[in-house]
Design a protein around this motif. Structure first.
Motif, short mmCIF file in Angstrom:
data_model
loop_
_atom_site.label_atom_id
_atom_site.label_comp_id
_atom_site.label_asym_id
_atom_site.label_seq_id
_atom_site.Cartn_x
_atom_site.Cartn_y
_atom_site.Cartn_z
N VAL A 85 102.10 10.50 11.46
CA VAL A 85 103.31 11.13 11.99
C VAL A 85 104.50 10.80 11.10
O VAL A 85 105.35 11.66 10.83
CB VAL A 85 103.56 10.69 13.46
N HIS A 86 104.53 9.58 10.62
CA HIS A 86 105.63 9.17 9.73
C HIS A 86 105.64 10.02 8.46
O HIS A 86 106.70 10.47 8.01
CB HIS A 86 105.49 7.69 9.38
N SER A 87 104.48 10.27 7.89
CA SER A 87 104.42 11.10 6.68
C SER A 87 104.81 12.55 6.98
O SER A 87 105.46 13.21 6.16
CB SER A 87 103.04 11.04 6.04
N GLU A 88 104.44 13.04 8.16
CA GLU A 88 104.83 14.40 8.56
C GLU A 88 106.34 14.48 8.74
O GLU A 88 106.96 15.48 8.39
CB GLU A 88 104.13 14.81 9.86
N ARG A 89 106.94 13.43 9.29
CA ARG A 89 108.39 13.42 9.46
C ARG A 89 109.09 13.46 8.10
O ARG A 89 110.14 14.07 7.94
CB ARG A 89 108.83 12.19 10.23
N GLY A 90 108.48 12.81 7.12
CA GLY A 90 109.02 12.88 5.76
C GLY A 90 108.97 14.30 5.22
O GLY A 90 109.90 14.76 4.57
N ALA A 91 107.88 14.99 5.51
CA ALA A 91 107.75 16.39 5.08
C ALA A 91 108.78 17.26 5.78
O ALA A 91 109.37 18.17 5.16
CB ALA A 91 106.35 16.91 5.37
N ILE A 92 109.03 16.98 7.04
CA ILE A 92 110.03 17.74 7.78
C ILE A 92 111.42 17.51 7.18
O ILE A 92 112.21 18.43 7.04
CB ILE A 92 110.01 17.35 9.28
N ALA A 93 111.70 16.26 6.81
CA ALA A 93 113.00 15.93 6.25
C ALA A 93 113.23 16.61 4.90
O ALA A 93 114.34 17.03 4.59
CB ALA A 93 113.15 14.42 6.11
N THR A 94 112.17 16.73 4.09
CA THR A 94 112.34 17.31 2.76
C THR A 94 112.17 18.82 2.76
O THR A 94 112.91 19.52 2.08
CB THR A 94 111.35 16.69 1.76
N HIS A 95 111.19 19.34 3.49
CA HIS A 95 110.88 20.76 3.47
C HIS A 95 111.50 21.54 4.62
O HIS A 95 111.57 22.75 4.58
CB HIS A 95 109.37 21.01 3.50
N GLY A 96 111.86 20.84 5.69
CA GLY A 96 112.43 21.51 6.84
C GLY A 96 111.41 21.92 7.88
O GLY A 96 111.77 22.37 8.97
N LYS A 97 110.12 21.78 7.58
CA LYS A 97 109.08 22.10 8.55
C LYS A 97 107.85 21.24 8.27
O LYS A 97 107.61 20.84 7.13
CB LYS A 97 108.71 23.57 8.51
N PRO A 98 107.06 20.96 9.30
CA PRO A 98 105.85 20.16 9.07
C PRO A 98 104.78 20.99 8.37
O PRO A 98 104.81 22.23 8.39
CB PRO A 98 105.40 19.78 10.48
N ASN A 99 103.84 20.30 7.73
CA ASN A 99 102.75 21.00 7.05
C ASN A 99 101.90 21.77 8.05
O ASN A 99 101.47 22.88 7.78
CB ASN A 99 101.88 20.01 6.28
N ASN A 100 101.67 21.17 9.20
CA ASN A 100 100.88 21.80 10.26
C ASN A 100 101.54 21.43 11.58
O ASN A 100 101.33 20.34 12.10
CB ASN A 100 99.44 21.31 10.20
N ALA A 101 102.32 22.32 12.14
CA ALA A 101 103.11 22.02 13.32
C ALA A 101 102.24 21.69 14.53
O ALA A 101 102.56 20.78 15.30
CB ALA A 101 104.03 23.19 13.66
N GLY A 102 101.14 22.38 14.70
CA GLY A 102 100.25 22.10 15.83
C GLY A 102 99.64 20.72 15.75
O GLY A 102 99.55 20.01 16.74
N ARG A 103 99.24 20.33 14.57
CA ARG A 103 98.65 19.01 14.38
C ARG A 103 99.70 17.92 14.61
O ARG A 103 99.41 16.90 15.22
CB ARG A 103 98.09 18.90 12.97
N TYR A 104 100.91 18.14 14.12
CA TYR A 104 101.99 17.18 14.31
C TYR A 104 102.25 16.96 15.81
O TYR A 104 102.35 15.83 16.28
CB TYR A 104 103.24 17.70 13.60
#
Length: 66
Positions: free
Chosen positions: A28-47
């Protein structure tokens, strides 16, 4: 890591639950990093499912503790 079903979680002992929770929190921490940089998670459902699973684990740990 695959998503864990409720029945599988209920069958785990507290040490296994804590270990699984730690793994999920790092993901989840790595996904939050992706959200902070890209603006969206790699896989929103998985997050969303990872966050829910962490909440389920917290609930089970509280029940098994008390």
């Amino acid at each position: 890591m695959a998503i864990i079903r409720k029945k599988e979680l209920a069958g785990m002992n507290p040490d296994e639950l804590r270990k699984r929770k730690e793994q999920l929190e790092t993901e989840v921490h790595s996904e939050r990093g992706a959200i902070a940089t890209h603006g969206k998670p790699n896989n929103a459902g998985r997050y969303k499912e990872m966050r829910r699973t962490i909440a389920r684990i917290n609930t089970l740990l509280a029940k098994k503790k008390g």
